[in-house]
Scaffold this motif. Structure first.
Motif, PDB file in Angstrom:
ATOM      1  N   TYR A 370     -32.092 -21.817  -9.410  1.00  0.00           N
ATOM      2  CA  TYR A 370     -31.878 -23.262  -9.343  1.00  0.00           C
ATOM      3  C   TYR A 370     -30.459 -23.544  -9.834  1.00  0.00           C
ATOM      4  O   TYR A 370     -30.115 -23.251 -10.977  1.00  0.00           O
ATOM      5  N   VAL A 371     -29.613 -24.149  -8.947  1.00  0.00           N
ATOM      6  CA  VAL A 371     -28.202 -24.386  -9.257  1.00  0.00           C
ATOM      7  C   VAL A 371     -27.929 -25.888  -9.277  1.00  0.00           C
ATOM      8  O   VAL A 371     -28.216 -26.602  -8.307  1.00  0.00           O
ATOM      9  N   LYS A 372     -27.350 -26.372 -10.375  1.00  0.00           N
ATOM     10  CA  LYS A 372     -26.920 -27.772 -10.484  1.00  0.00           C
ATOM     11  C   LYS A 372     -25.424 -27.924 -10.675  1.00  0.00           C
ATOM     12  O   LYS A 372     -24.888 -29.025 -10.483  1.00  0.00           O
ATOM     13  N   SER A 373     -24.750 -26.867 -11.069  1.00  0.00           N
ATOM     14  CA  SER A 373     -23.321 -26.983 -11.349  1.00  0.00           C
ATOM     15  C   SER A 373     -22.706 -25.583 -11.341  1.00  0.00           C
ATOM     16  O   SER A 373     -23.397 -24.573 -11.182  1.00  0.00           O
ATOM     17  N   GLY A 374     -21.386 -25.518 -11.505  1.00  0.00           N
ATOM     18  CA  GLY A 374     -20.706 -24.233 -11.581  1.00  0.00           C
ATOM     19  C   GLY A 374     -20.552 -23.573 -10.221  1.00  0.00           C
ATOM     20  O   GLY A 374     -20.853 -24.146  -9.171  1.00  0.00           O
ATOM     21  N   THR A 375     -20.084 -22.338 -10.240  1.00  0.00           N
ATOM     22  CA  THR A 375     -19.870 -21.554  -9.016  1.00  0.00           C
ATOM     23  C   THR A 375     -20.875 -20.413  -8.969  1.00  0.00           C
ATOM     24  O   THR A 375     -20.897 -19.563  -9.872  1.00  0.00           O
ATOM     25  N   THR A 376     -21.678 -20.420  -7.934  1.00  0.00           N
ATOM     26  CA  THR A 376     -22.666 -19.355  -7.744  1.00  0.00           C
ATOM     27  C   THR A 376     -22.250 -18.505  -6.550  1.00  0.00           C
ATOM     28  O   THR A 376     -22.023 -19.032  -5.448  1.00  0.00           O
ATOM     29  N   THR A 377     -22.139 -17.199  -6.772  1.00  0.00           N
ATOM     30  CA  THR A 377     -21.777 -16.265  -5.705  1.00  0.00           C
ATOM     31  C   THR A 377     -22.890 -15.240  -5.562  1.00  0.00           C
ATOM     32  O   THR A 377     -23.239 -14.558  -6.526  1.00  0.00           O
ATOM     33  N   ILE A 378     -23.421 -15.143  -4.349  1.00  0.00           N
ATOM     34  CA  ILE A 378     -24.525 -14.212  -4.084  1.00  0.00           C
ATOM     35  C   ILE A 378     -24.050 -13.190  -3.064  1.00  0.00           C
ATOM     36  O   ILE A 378     -23.802 -13.514  -1.901  1.00  0.00           O
ATOM     37  N   THR A 379     -23.904 -11.947  -3.521  1.00  0.00           N
ATOM     38  CA  THR A 379     -23.455 -10.863  -2.638  1.00  0.00           C
ATOM     39  C   THR A 379     -24.546  -9.815  -2.404  1.00  0.00           C
ATOM     40  O   THR A 379     -24.395  -8.943  -1.551  1.00  0.00           O
ATOM     41  N   GLY A 380     -25.616  -9.881  -3.175  1.00  0.00           N
ATOM     42  CA  GLY A 380     -26.692  -8.900  -3.030  1.00  0.00           C
ATOM     43  C   GLY A 380     -27.915  -9.356  -3.784  1.00  0.00           C
ATOM     44  O   GLY A 380     -28.009 -10.496  -4.257  1.00  0.00           O
ATOM     45  N   GLY A 381     -28.869  -8.458  -3.923  1.00  0.00           N
ATOM     46  CA  GLY A 381     -30.085  -8.774  -4.646  1.00  0.00           C
ATOM     47  C   GLY A 381     -31.112  -9.469  -3.771  1.00  0.00           C
ATOM     48  O   GLY A 381     -30.871  -9.781  -2.595  1.00  0.00           O
ATOM     49  N   THR A 382     -32.272  -9.719  -4.365  1.00  0.00           N
ATOM     50  CA  THR A 382     -33.372 -10.384  -3.664  1.00  0.00           C
ATOM     51  C   THR A 382     -33.832 -11.590  -4.470  1.00  0.00           C
ATOM     52  O   THR A 382     -34.142 -11.464  -5.654  1.00  0.00           O
ATOM     53  N   LEU A 383     -33.875 -12.752  -3.811  1.00  0.00           N
ATOM     54  CA  LEU A 383     -34.393 -13.978  -4.412  1.00  0.00           C
ATOM     55  C   LEU A 383     -35.744 -14.255  -3.766  1.00  0.00           C
ATOM     56  O   LEU A 383     -35.807 -14.526  -2.558  1.00  0.00           O
ATOM     57  N   TYR A 414     -24.339 -34.018 -13.280  1.00  0.00           N
ATOM     58  CA  TYR A 414     -24.227 -33.163 -14.460  1.00  0.00           C
ATOM     59  C   TYR A 414     -22.768 -33.036 -14.906  1.00  0.00           C
ATOM     60  O   TYR A 414     -21.848 -33.083 -14.070  1.00  0.00           O
ATOM     61  N   PRO A 415     -22.504 -32.870 -16.212  1.00  0.00           N
ATOM     62  CA  PRO A 415     -21.127 -32.808 -16.733  1.00  0.00           C
ATOM     63  C   PRO A 415     -20.290 -31.693 -16.118  1.00  0.00           C
ATOM     64  O   PRO A 415     -19.057 -31.808 -16.049  1.00  0.00           O
ATOM     65  N   GLY A 416     -20.926 -30.646 -15.684  1.00  0.00           N
ATOM     66  CA  GLY A 416     -20.170 -29.529 -15.122  1.00  0.00           C
ATOM     67  C   GLY A 416     -19.684 -29.761 -13.716  1.00  0.00           C
ATOM     68  O   GLY A 416     -18.966 -28.927 -13.155  1.00  0.00           O
ATOM     69  N   GLY A 417     -20.032 -30.904 -13.114  1.00  0.00           N
ATOM     70  CA  GLY A 417     -19.579 -31.212 -11.765  1.00  0.00           C
ATOM     71  C   GLY A 417     -20.508 -30.651 -10.707  1.00  0.00           C
ATOM     72  O   GLY A 417     -21.482 -29.944 -10.991  1.00  0.00           O
ATOM     73  N   ASN A 418     -20.212 -30.999  -9.455  1.00  0.00           N
ATOM     74  CA  ASN A 418     -21.022 -30.517  -8.343  1.00  0.00           C
ATOM     75  C   ASN A 418     -20.899 -29.003  -8.187  1.00  0.00           C
ATOM     76  O   ASN A 418     -19.846 -28.421  -8.449  1.00  0.00           O
ATOM     77  N   PRO A 419     -21.943 -28.358  -7.708  1.00  0.00           N
ATOM     78  CA  PRO A 419     -21.908 -26.894  -7.605  1.00  0.00           C
ATOM     79  C   PRO A 419     -21.162 -26.406  -6.374  1.00  0.00           C
ATOM     80  O   PRO A 419     -21.022 -27.123  -5.380  1.00  0.00           O
ATOM     81  N   SER A 420     -20.697 -25.183  -6.484  1.00  0.00           N
ATOM     82  CA  SER A 420     -20.119 -24.456  -5.355  1.00  0.00           C
ATOM     83  C   SER A 420     -20.930 -23.186  -5.170  1.00  0.00           C
ATOM     84  O   SER A 420     -21.150 -22.443  -6.139  1.00  0.00           O
ATOM     85  N   VAL A 421     -21.388 -22.940  -3.957  1.00  0.00           N
ATOM     86  CA  VAL A 421     -22.262 -21.798  -3.696  1.00  0.00           C
ATOM     87  C   VAL A 421     -21.681 -20.981  -2.551  1.00  0.00           C
ATOM     88  O   VAL A 421     -21.417 -21.512  -1.459  1.00  0.00           O
ATOM     89  N   ASN A 422     -21.488 -19.687  -2.794  1.00  0.00           N
ATOM     90  CA  ASN A 422     -20.974 -18.757  -1.789  1.00  0.00           C
ATOM     91  C   ASN A 422     -22.021 -17.691  -1.527  1.00  0.00           C
ATOM     92  O   ASN A 422     -22.372 -16.920  -2.433  1.00  0.00           O
TER      93      ASN A 422
END
Length: 470
Positions: A370-383, A414-422
């Motif tokens: 669950y992402v609300k802020s910050g930079t999330t980068t997904i290059t592998g793994g299983t969700l 949220y204070p951290g700003g909108n999220p960025s997801v790659n």
């Protein structure tokens, strides 16, 4: 009378002439016969002639070598050759002769000792000697082992003798009343309480659990053991540490590495506040056994870093994550190969500025991430999401699972700003909802996530203020 005399003289002369010849003929026939003793070479045997200088050989034949005695059954010749089995002493090896009582040594040479196995590469001789300076021990004694693998010989065996101050024997064994020991450089010191060991350990030290331990219930300050502005490693040695409150707090630039064991906590397992935690593969943390909704396995805030390759399990809101309050962001969470994260509600929660990097591992919960802020980068793994499909429920404090594998939420300012997801890799599985759910308000100029997706996974857009049902 005269004629008779002449005739007698003629006969006598003939006899004198013929007798030497007869004697010579008789003598030659007697000398050309075999002597009784055998003559031999390496391959044959024969009888020589009785006549001197006569080279004639009688009954010449190849040896008939007896396989058991290595001796010719006919002439008694002894064939001296090496047996196949190596003979050896502490310095040399050789082959004995096949002839009984023969002391000749074939192929004699010094041993060629292999430095790794301490065994001669030629004959297999095992050189039994002290392996190294490392002590081996049990509850009562210590000793040095042998260099030869499988050898049970014990060198320098003696009973333990414990130092009064360090509670440590020269072999490194601690007194039975101690639960942990600390290694600083080459020196050890044992403690009865893990809290005392952590507080007294110098930076760079390694702490070893000696048995299962339980934290004190009287620990102050939110019930943590603090790693404050120093770097430590805790090797749990396959044991379990149990806390009736919380586990460890890493703060003020402190660094902690944990491996080879398990931490169980009624509240938070680890709390990072401007600290760094590395969890090695083979370590498990179980948080929130008390089932409080706001407790987790690991919480990271205020410039902290988590490098995670172990296993984290928690009931309640989420297993691993941060806090969305202003000034408590700038965290970095790395989910590495081999990691396993299991949450009752959400696996990983990212509510503030910073970085969430999912490189490998498996994240399983009603909603995996669950992402609300910050930079999330997904290059592998299983969700993997296992929850039922549930309508999005906006909350300004925490996260609610929808059954989506990944939720991107920009509805809450949220204070951290909108999220960025790659998204450039990884596997997304939802048993009952969407692989990726993107939730936002009408005004996408304000409530908009930056989403980059180079995979085939579909990002489902949800306008939470839309008048038509989705």
């Amino acid at each position: 009378m005269k004629k008779l005399k002449n005739k007698f003289l003629t006969v006598l002369l003939f006899a004198l002439l013929i007798l030497p010849c007869m004697l010579i003929v008789t003598a030659c026939g007697a000398e050309h016969k075999a002597v009784g003793e055998w003559s031999t070479s390496d391959t044959k045997h024969w009888h020589t002639c009785v006549v001197e200088d006569c080279e004639e050989k009688f009954e010449e034949a190849d040896h008939t070598i007896n396989a058991e005695t290595n001796t010719c059954d006919v002439c008694g010749y002894k064939k001296h050759e090496a047996k196949s089995e190596w003979m050896k002493n502490d310095t040399k090896h050789w082959h004995n002769c096949k002839i009984a009582d023969c002391e000749e040594k074939f192929n004699e040479a010094d041993h060629t000792i292999n430095s790794e196995t301490n065994i001669c590469n030629v004959c297999g001789y095992e050189k039994h000697e002290v392996a190294n300076d490392t002590w081996l021990s049990d509850a009562d004694k210590h000793w040095h082992g042998c260099k030869v693998e499988g050898c049970t010989e014990k060198y320098d065996e003696a009973d333990h003798s414990f130092d009064a101050e360090s509670h440590i024997c020269l072999c490194g064994e601690a007194e039975d009343t101690m639960t942990v020991k600390v290694k600083t450089g080459d020196a050890f010191k044992a403690y009865a309480k893990i809290k005392d060991a952590v507080e007294n350990a110098e930076t760079g030290s390694t702490i070893y659990l000696l048995k299962d331990v339980t934290f004190e219930t009287s620990m102050p300050d939110n019930k943590y053991v603090f790693i404050d502005n120093k770097e430590l490693t805790i090797d749990f040695g396959g044991f379990t540490a149990t806390s009736p409150v919380s586990g460890f707090q890493v703060q003020n630039g402190g660094k902690l590495t944990v491996l080879n064991g398990k931490l169980e906590a009624q509240a938070n397992g680890f709390w990072l506040n401007n600290g760094e935690l590395t969890v090695k593969n083979g370590f498990e943390v179980v948080g929130n056994l008390g089932k409080n909704n706001d407790k987790s396995a690991i919480v990271a805030i205020t410039g902290s870093t988590l490098n995670f390759a172990g296993k984290a399990t928690a009931q309640g809101e989420y297993a691993i994550g941060g806090v969305g309050n202003e000034g408590q962001g700038n965290v970095k969470i790395n989910i590495l190969e081999g990691a396993e994260v299991i949450g009752e509600n959400v696996g990983i929660y990212m509510p503030n500025n910073g970085q969430l990097n999912i490189i490998g591992g498996t994240i399983t919960a009603k909603t995996a991430v669950y992402v609300k802020s910050g930079t999330t980068t997904i290059t592998g793994g299983t969700l993997k999401a296992t929850g039922d499909k549930v309508a999005y429920n906006k909350t300004n404090n925490g996260c609610n699972a929808t059954g989506d594998a990944l939720i991107i939420d920009v509805c809450c300012d949220y204070p951290g700003g909108n999220p960025s997801v790659n998204i450039t890799g990884g596997t997304f599985i939802s048993e009952n909802a969407d692989a990726v759910g993107y939730y936002h308000k009408n005004d996408t100029s304000i409530y908009k996530a930056e989403i980059t997706n180079t995979t085939e996974v579909e990002v489902i857009d949800h306008n939470t203020e839309a008048t038509t049902a989705e």
